[in-house]
Design a protein around this motif. Structure first.
Motif, PDB file in Angstrom:
ATOM      1  N   SER A   1       0.830  -1.195   0.000  1.00  0.00           N
ATOM      2  CA  SER A   1       0.000   0.000   0.000  1.00  0.00           C
ATOM      3  C   SER A   1       0.869   1.251   0.000  1.00  0.00           C
ATOM      4  O   SER A   1       0.498   2.284  -0.559  1.00  0.00           O
ATOM      5  CB  SER A   1      -0.960  -0.024   1.187  1.00  0.00           C
ATOM      6  N   LEU A   2       2.047   1.143   0.621  1.00  0.00           N
ATOM      7  CA  LEU A   2       2.999   2.250   0.579  1.00  0.00           C
ATOM      8  C   LEU A   2       3.378   2.564  -0.866  1.00  0.00           C
ATOM      9  O   LEU A   2       3.368   3.710  -1.308  1.00  0.00           O
ATOM     10  CB  LEU A   2       4.250   1.853   1.369  1.00  0.00           C
ATOM     11  N   LEU A   3       3.704   1.472  -1.585  1.00  0.00           N
ATOM     12  CA  LEU A   3       4.123   1.655  -2.967  1.00  0.00           C
ATOM     13  C   LEU A   3       3.002   2.263  -3.800  1.00  0.00           C
ATOM     14  O   LEU A   3       3.234   3.189  -4.580  1.00  0.00           O
ATOM     15  CB  LEU A   3       4.544   0.308  -3.567  1.00  0.00           C
TER      16      LEU A   3
ATOM     17  N   ASP B   1      -0.059   6.938  -6.531  1.00  0.00           N
ATOM     18  CA  ASP B   1      -1.485   7.056  -6.803  1.00  0.00           C
ATOM     19  C   ASP B   1      -1.878   8.520  -6.997  1.00  0.00           C
ATOM     20  O   ASP B   1      -1.575   9.379  -6.180  1.00  0.00           O
ATOM     21  CB  ASP B   1      -2.249   6.449  -5.624  1.00  0.00           C
ATOM     22  N   ASP B   2      -2.575   8.803  -8.098  1.00  0.00           N
ATOM     23  CA  ASP B   2      -3.038  10.170  -8.322  1.00  0.00           C
ATOM     24  C   ASP B   2      -4.436  10.142  -8.924  1.00  0.00           C
ATOM     25  O   ASP B   2      -4.784  10.936  -9.785  1.00  0.00           O
ATOM     26  CB  ASP B   2      -2.068  10.892  -9.264  1.00  0.00           C
TER      27      ASP B   2
ATOM     28  N   LEU C   1       4.551  10.275 -10.956  1.00  0.00           N
ATOM     29  CA  LEU C   1       5.843  10.183 -10.285  1.00  0.00           C
ATOM     30  C   LEU C   1       6.130  11.463  -9.523  1.00  0.00           C
ATOM     31  O   LEU C   1       7.231  11.669  -9.011  1.00  0.00           O
ATOM     32  CB  LEU C   1       6.952   9.948 -11.315  1.00  0.00           C
ATOM     33  N   GLY C   2       5.106  12.312  -9.465  1.00  0.00           N
ATOM     34  CA  GLY C   2       5.295  13.631  -8.866  1.00  0.00           C
ATOM     35  C   GLY C   2       5.866  13.580  -7.469  1.00  0.00           C
ATOM     36  O   GLY C   2       6.732  14.371  -7.105  1.00  0.00           O
TER      37      GLY C   2
ATOM     38  N   GLY D   1       1.283  10.704   0.224  1.00  0.00           N
ATOM     39  CA  GLY D   1       1.909  10.321  -1.036  1.00  0.00           C
ATOM     40  C   GLY D   1       3.394  10.613  -0.999  1.00  0.00           C
ATOM     41  O   GLY D   1       4.225   9.754  -1.329  1.00  0.00           O
ATOM     42  N   LEU D   2       3.749  11.799  -0.549  1.00  0.00           N
ATOM     43  CA  LEU D   2       5.157  12.173  -0.489  1.00  0.00           C
ATOM     44  C   LEU D   2       5.885  11.326   0.551  1.00  0.00           C
ATOM     45  O   LEU D   2       6.996  10.832   0.307  1.00  0.00           O
ATOM     46  CB  LEU D   2       5.272  13.663  -0.147  1.00  0.00           C
TER      47      LEU D   2
END
Ligand code: ATP
Ligand code: MG
Lengths: 420, 370
Positions: free
Chosen positions: A56-58, A63-64, A169-170, A388-389
């Motif tokens: 889930s971390l990955l 995820d966007d 990939l932001g 996300g970051l």
């Protein structure tokens, strides 16, 4: 061979005529099943508490999909737009319809998300959400411009480009001080906003210094532990393990007492006349403090693997080397040290890996220039809620550690590692 | 006695680890040049301790050790130039066989060419020509042992110490290796001090055997002397098989004594180590020196015995008799055409010569470990 039914070259058969291979497989299957049964509980544990969270971390780090979910019409209109001319009525209509249909909670999350791309989005979304019911029909453009004139700012519209894909990939770019512009080209962030690269470098540097420091301090201690008579070595072992039994906070606070401006170390240096009262060394709430305290805390992780390897080296090797003509120093370097390499490797790997993700100590004693990447991850998890970051940074850390492990395997060989 | 042809001399050596007990008590031992001397003794008797003092890893508590007439008590191990084969071989696991062999040459700063030449010669000597690139862990026990021997010899020491180097090997290999060591010793003429508790190795290899017990040398002589003419009951017992009869001296004839043993029998024996009339004595008699059903009158000692047990061993029959109160009296009857055909329970006469029966002290000594 009267009992063997096998013809030369044909498959071997057991006494009852089944091929040997089949019965071998059958007999092995049972023991395999039993082994599987035995490892099932820990496997389940690993799956639930390790594999799934990391998965889930990955996913979270790339995820966007939120913007696609909340603003489908807007993004479609964005695609048709030429990205330079003033946005027309159709685009405003799309935004109005999307926001009208959206869930309140999603909108506020979206505002936060959009704010990463261009600051101002969050308040714009908030204001618009509140004013939405005052708009009572087309044309929407003047009404929305009336709500907030930022809707006329083309840069806001352009920043939608970074959000149009469901995966991004932001976060990774952000973690290394890069970002997308409106055309999804990668560029550096503003000079005064760059912090992450410096933090990565500092984290690496601190881990390196702590590892080397631990190695230098641990090696003689481990050697003493391995060679002292049992009674003394037990006592020493207790001293080594003492930190494990003491609360981390207590240890850190006692370091604060030791190292601060008016702490024990500075006071003694001043009273010994080594230091001027005005020039007390800053050793707390900075880089130095982080390094000193982390070295002390991680020292056992270095001592134990090295000790466990040294313990297995019989003293006869050193004797043999001297008997063959080597001075004690030479015997130590040529014969003893090479045999401790597996322990050194394991200790360094362990300390480095733990150090690279450390955050409690830097949080408490690091001050401003002793904070590490782990602190930023915690910050984004708990305060800014930019998961996300945080996930992206966590993933980078994980990959770095796996790479390190791989390199270690190539150099020393993991099979040689002795963990303690 | 400087000037004598002794390579090593232990002079009044005492050793204590804890300051309370003496592990080595007053050791005086000389090792001649090119001699193969074995220190033989039971486990814990202090053999390794003697070797460690000689190699320089343990200081002597008292006394002086001389190497080529130089006192070496204060010479550190790496400057003694003594080769040593350790009990566990101590081959460096992180180096290859060739590197292990080159190690003593490296520290002596030998040239590359010379090193290569010597390593090759050493490997050939122990017939391990193709094994130079292997790690010790990739060798069998016997091969490791040969490498260890080669390593201890490669820098041409005058003296090589071996601490039970065959202990870890199986019986066949042990025999093979023991001949190997013997031939190396003979070819090189190097002096060897060899430590073992295995008497068969000691008997095969040695020029002299020092039988060691309780920190004291009990007897130091050539193998045949130690075997045939043990000087005390410990040596008689420790080396070879041995029948013992205990009794009291009743008559002292100078060369021989008469000893009263169990069942009121009087045995005539050679006087070796007894006090005189009235003192206790152990009579020691090798099983192969006993005759079953001797010609009447041919031997001074003939007694009736009862056959308790026969064990067939191919070339001989091991027979257990009860005689003169001893139920464990072993006789080896050769399986020849003329051997006496006896069976369990038979009453026979057995006899022996007076000079084959040695009257010794009582063992264990009255104060064995004080
Ligand atoms: N380093 C040491 N510290 C204290 N005591 C020791 C030490 N080494 C040996 N000893 C004691 O000294 C005695 C003699 O030991 P040593 O190792 O010399 O025996 P050994 O004859 O070589 O026996 P083995 O045949 O079992 O090897 C033993 O009682 C042993 O317990
Ligand atoms: Mg020993």
């Amino acid at each position: 061979m009267p009992t063997s039914p096998a013809k030369p070259g044909g498959p071997l058969l057991t006494a009852d005529g089944t091929p040997l291979k089949t019965s071998l497989e059958r007999s092995l299957k049972l023991s395999k099943l039993r082994a599987l049964g035995l490892i099932f509980p820990p496997l389940l544990f690993l799956l639930i508490l390790f594999v799934i969270p990391i998965g889930s971390l990955l996913t979270r780090s790339i995820d966007d999909s939120l913007s696609n979910k909340v603003l489908p019409k807007t993004l479609a209109a964005f695609e048709r737009w030429d990205k330079t001319s003033e946005p027309d009525e159709s685009m405003f209509e799309a935004v109005y319809l999307d926001m009208k249909a959206a869930d309140k909670l999603d909108l506020s999350k979206l505002g936060t998300r959009m704010n990463y791309e261009k600051s101002g989005w969050r308040s714009l979304i908030k204001i618009t959400t509140r004013g939405l019911k005052r708009i009572d029909g087309p044309p929407y453009k003047p009404a929305m411009l009336h709500l907030n004139k930022r809707w006329g700012d083309i840069e806001f519209w352009q920043s939608l480009g970074a959000m149009k894909d469901p995966v991004t990939l932001g976060y990774y770019l952000k973690a290394v001080d890069l970002k997308y512009d409106g055309n999804k080209d990668i560029m550096k962030v503003n000079k005064h906003n760059r912090i992450y690269r410096m933090l990565w470098w500092r984290t690496f540097l601190v881990s390196m210094i702590v590892t080397i420091g631990c190695l230098i301090l641990a090696y003689p201690v481990a050697h003493l532990l391995a060679t002292l008579p049992l009674r003394l070595s037990n006592l020493l072992m207790i001293c080594v393990l003492m930190p494990f039994w003491t609360s981390l906070l207590v240890r850190i606070v006692s370091w604060m007492v030791m190292l601060q401006q008016n702490g024990v170390v500075n006071d003694s240096l001043v009273s010994l006349g080594v230091l001027d009262d005005g020039n007390r060394l800053p050793m707390m709430y900075n880089f130095t403090g982080t390094v000193i305290v982390m070295t002390q805390i991680l020292l056992p992780f270095m001592i134990l693997p090295i000790y466990s390897v040294m313990k297995t080296i019989p003293p006869s090797y050193m004797k043999a080397a001297q008997n063959l003509g080597a001075t004690p120093a030479r015997a130590f370097i040529r014969v003893y040290m090479p045999q401790t390499i597996p322990g050194i490797g394991a200790g360094c790997l362990l300390v480095f890996i733990v150090a690279i993700g450390y955050y409690i100590t830097p949080e408490l004693v690091g001050g401003k220039d002793g904070r590490l990447i782990g602190n930023l991850i915690a910050h984004h998890m708990q305060n800014s809620l930019n998961w996300g970051l945080a996930s992206a940074m966590g993933t980078i850390l994980l990959v770095a550690i796996l790479t390190l492990y791989w390199v270690y395997d190539k150099l020393v060989g993991v099979d040689n590692m002795k963990m303690g | 006695m400087p000037g004598d042809d002794y390579l090593v001399r232990f002079v009044n050596i005492q050793k204590s680890y804890d300051g309370e007990t003496l592990v080595v008590k007053n050791l005086n031992l000389n090792v001649a040049k090119s001699e193969f001397l074995t220190i033989l003794g039971p486990s814990g008797s202090g053999k390794t301790t003697c070797l460690m003092m000689l190699a320089g890893f343990e200081p002597a508590t008292h006394g002086e050790i001389y190497l080529k007439d130089q006192p070496i008590n204060r010479v550190p191990p790496h400057r003694r130039g003594i080769g040593m084969v350790f009990q566990n071989y101590a081959l460096f696991p992180h180096l290859t066989v060739a590197e292990n062999l080159a190690f003593p040459l490296d520290v002596r700063g030998m040239s590359k060419v010379e090193k290569a030449r010597r390593v090759k010669r050493a490997l050939d000597m122990v017939q391990l020509g193709g094994f130079g690139d292997r790690r010790p862990a990739q060798l069998s026990g016997g091969q490791q042992q040969r490498v260890a021997v080669a390593r201890s010899l490669i820098f041409d020491p005058d003296l090589v110490l071996m601490d039970e180097p065959l202990g870890a090997l199986d019986k066949n290999l042990r025999e093979q290796m023991q001949y190997k060591i013997k031939s190396i010793h003979e070819n090189l003429g190097v002096t060897v001090v060899y430590v073992t508790h295995d008497q068969s190795i000691a008997l095969t290899l040695s020029d002299r055997i020092a039988v060691f017990d309780d920190g004291v040398i009990q007897q130091c002589a050539a193998p045949d002397v130690v075997y045939e003419r043990p000087e005390n009951a410990f040596v008689a017992n420790f080396i070879g098989e041995n029948n013992q009869l205990t009794g009291t001296v009743v008559e002292d004839n100078g060369d021989t004594v008469k000893v009263a043993v169990g069942n009121g029998n009087i045995v005539e024996a050679k006087k070796v180590k007894v006090e005189g009339v009235g003192s206790p004595s152990t009579l020691s008699l090798r099983p192969e020196r006993v005759v079953v059903n001797p010609e009447p009158g041919s031997l001074p000692n003939v007694f009736p015995a009862k056959t308790e047990e026969l064990i067939y061993l191919g070339d001989h029959i091991r027979t257990r008799f009860s005689i003169c109160g001893n139920v464990d009296f072993i006789v080896k009857i050769p399986n020849s055409a003329f051997h006496a055909a006896i069976s369990e329970g038979d009453e026979v006469n057995i006899g022996w010569k007076a000079e084959d029966c040695r009257a010794l002290d009582v063992w264990p000594c009255p104060t064995p470990h004080s």
